[in-house]
Every structure is written in structure tokens, then in C-alpha cells.
Scaffold this active site. Structure first.
Site, PDB file in Angstrom:
ATOM      1  N   CYS A  88      38.234  39.061  46.456  1.00 59.90           N
ATOM      2  CA  CYS A  88      38.614  39.805  45.252  1.00 59.90           C
ATOM      3  C   CYS A  88      39.576  38.918  44.456  1.00 59.90           C
ATOM      4  CB  CYS A  88      39.281  41.119  45.633  1.00 59.90           C
ATOM      5  SG  CYS A  88      39.798  42.072  44.193  1.00 59.90           S
ATOM      6  N   CYS A 231      37.392  42.756  36.817  1.00 63.45           N
ATOM      7  CA  CYS A 231      36.968  42.166  38.097  1.00 63.45           C
ATOM      8  C   CYS A 231      37.163  40.660  37.949  1.00 63.45           C
ATOM      9  CB  CYS A 231      35.506  42.511  38.376  1.00 63.45           C
ATOM     10  SG  CYS A 231      34.850  41.702  39.855  1.00 63.45           S
TER      11      CYS A 231
END
Ligand SMILES: N[C@@H](CCC[C@H](N)C(=O)O)C(=O)O
EC number: 5.1.1.7
Length: 292
Positions: A88, A231
Site C-alpha cells: 500500500c 491509492c
């Protein structure tokens, strides 16, 4: 058995996470509990849950320490539905900020730290006003599925990009089309990708390049979390895809506008091939205690 979780809520450009420290690996939460923590109505709420565990205290950490003995900390990342993800890009910046603020890591601006992840070791650099992470080598997967989404007038071809986690990037016709897409349901990929993918919808700014920097807007539907405000690995995938489509004159520096803010992406040559780096802010919002 119930347990008390001392957590911190944090975010990077609105991609929000519940973080907790478990240095010795004594507080592993099963998927259903992770999903309950991330639930926005019945839990704390977040796009993901991040456990800060020493690499030596998690089975995946053995490979990490063999690769990089200095990688003391491991980012154990789970999506909002409790599924585990490899990497991530926003989360790892918030993770390092959390370690610093909790006194678990010393890192002065201008310095870097290696962090263990399921995608391998990632170096995070502290900037004066945020963090940059070297996301490592990237690759085109060869997948080019047709992507359908609600309110997207026609199915459009996607481009598969691997950044340690899987992405499919789709170019759409313009801002109106981008804003009109309904991402309350997962986009359909044809053929489907085994293991799923994060899907980024992207439009170039006009002009695409200003002062040597490429500029794009993006919305994303994340695997395991739904639509999110940002993101990080997705922003890198989107910039890589647009550069791929634009051809050899396209720049290696990009500004990616997401609903939650702006991220920087930079491609650069490294010893083992081209890497991509992501930069942006990291914020901690509040602390709390939860029964899990
Ligand atoms: N929001 C993250 C990506 C989180 C993992 C992703 N949903 C997956 O399942 O791969 C980022 O900032 O990169």
C-alpha cells in the site's frame, strides 16, 4: 475472546487507515475482526488496517530480513474487507509517520528507512513535508481486460500493471465521464483477473505536460476496499500507463490528482531496472481504544 486494541487513525490524501502497534506479534487479528475494525458504522472505519510488527515477529518477515537485515519493521496490511494485500503506497508513508510519532523509529528529514512488506522491502524517505517511497520495479502484466463500470457509456480496454499488487488502468474520455462513473460497485473485468485487481480510471489534463511534469486525474476502485479517495500504488500505475500510452517523449515526473489530494510520481533508473517512486503527505488524526 475479546481484546483491547489501542489504535491510531491516519490517512494519506484521504486514503484512511486504522493503525496499531504489535511489535512482538502478539495481537494478530483474523479477517472478520479486521473487517469489523474497518467498518465505518460498527467500527473505527478505514480503507485498511495496518499492524506495525517487527519483521522478526511475523513469518513473512524471515524472507524480508534475509533480503535486508536493517528492515526492522514490517507493514502488515489488510484491506477493509479483511483480505491481506501485498503493498500500500499511501499506507507505507502513514506507517512510517506513525512509527516516528509513537517513538518506535528515529528518522530525521532527508533520511530513509527500509520497511518490510509482502511485496518485499520498500525504502521510505522522510521529506520536509511528507514522505516518498521507492515502490521498486514495476512491470506490465500483459493483461488487457475490457473494463465495464456503471455509468461508463462503453466498455474500455484496461492495461495491467504490477507494483507488487495488481492494477488495471483505464483511460476515459474526459472529466465529465470520469466524474459520472458509479464506483459503488466493483468494475467488471473481462476476462477477470485471478486474485482481482485495483482499477484506476484516468484522464489526462490539458495540456498533459506543463513545466516538464505530466498531469493526470484519477479515480480508483480498490480491491477489498471499494472506491477510495486515493491509492498510492494506483497513482503510480496510472502515471506509468499514461506514460506508456503517450510514447517516448512523455516525462518521468507526474502529478496525480485524486479525490483526496495530489500525489507525486517519479520514474527513475536503478541498478536492477526502472523503479517508480511515490510522494505525498501522511497525517495522524486521532487515537482510541477499541474492544475487538
Ligand atoms: N490504497 C493502497 C493500496 C491498498 C491495497 C489494495 N487495495 C490491494 O488490494 O492491492 C495504496 O495506497 O497503494
Amino acid at each position: 475472546m475479546t481484546d483491547t486494541l489501542l489504535f491510531t487513525k491516519g490517512h494519506g490524501t484521504g486514503n484512511d487507515f486504522v493503525l496499531y502497534a504489535d511489535p512482538d506479534g502478539e495481537q494478530t487479528l483474523e479477517a472478520s475482526r479486521l473487517a469489523a475494525v474497518a467498518d465505518r458504522r460498527f467500527g473505527v472505519g478505514g480503507d485498511g488496517v495496518i499492524r506495525a510488527v517487527r519483521s522478526a515477529s511475523i513469518p513473512e518477515g524471515a524472507a524480508i530480513l534475509a533480503e535486508e537485515p536493517e528492515a526492522e519493521w514490517f507493514m502488515d496490511y489488510a484491506n477493509a474487507d479483511g483480505s491481506v494485500a501485498e503493498m500500500c503506497g499511501n499506507g507505507i508513508r502513514v506507517f512510517v509517520h506513525y512509527l516516528i510519532e509513537r517513538g518506535l523509529l528515529e528518522l530525521a528529514p532527508g533520511h530513509s528507512v527500509p520497511i518490510g512488506t509482502r511485496a518485499g522491502v520498500r525504502d521510505v524517505h522522510r521529506l520536509a513535508d511528507g514522505y516518498a517511497v521507492d515502490l521498486g520495479r514495476w512491470r506490465l502484466t500483459g493483461d488487457e481486460p475490457l473494463v465495464r463500470a456503471r455509468e461508463l457509456p462503453v466498455a474500455r480496454p484496461g492495461l495491467g500493471i504490477d507494483l507488487g499488487n495488481p492494477h488495471v488502468v483505464v483511460a476515459v474520455a474526459g472529466d465529465t465521464e470520469l466524474d459520472g462513473i458509479d464506483l459503488s460497485r466493483a468494475p467488471q473485468l473481462e476476462p477477470a483477473l485471478a486474485g482481482g485487481a485495483n482499477v484506476e480510471f484516468v484522464v489526462p489534463a490539458d495540456p498533459l505536460v506543463r513545466d516538464g511534469i505530466g498531469r493526470i486525474r484519477m479515480r480508483v476502485h480498490e480491491r477489498g476496499s471499494g472506491e477510495t479517495l486515493s491509492c498510492g500504488t494506483g497513482a503510480a500505475a496510472a502515471a506509468l500507463a499514461v506514460r506508456h500510452w503517450a510514447g517516448s517523449s512523455a516525462p518521468n515526473e507526474w502529478r496525480v490528482e485524486v479525490p483526496g489530494g495530489v500525489l507525486g510520481v517519479r520514474m527513475f533508473a536503478a541498478e536492477d531496472g526502472e523503479h517508480v517512486a511515490l510522494s505525498g503527505p501522511a497525517a495522524l488524526v486521532f487515537d482510541g481504544e477499541l474492544t475487538v
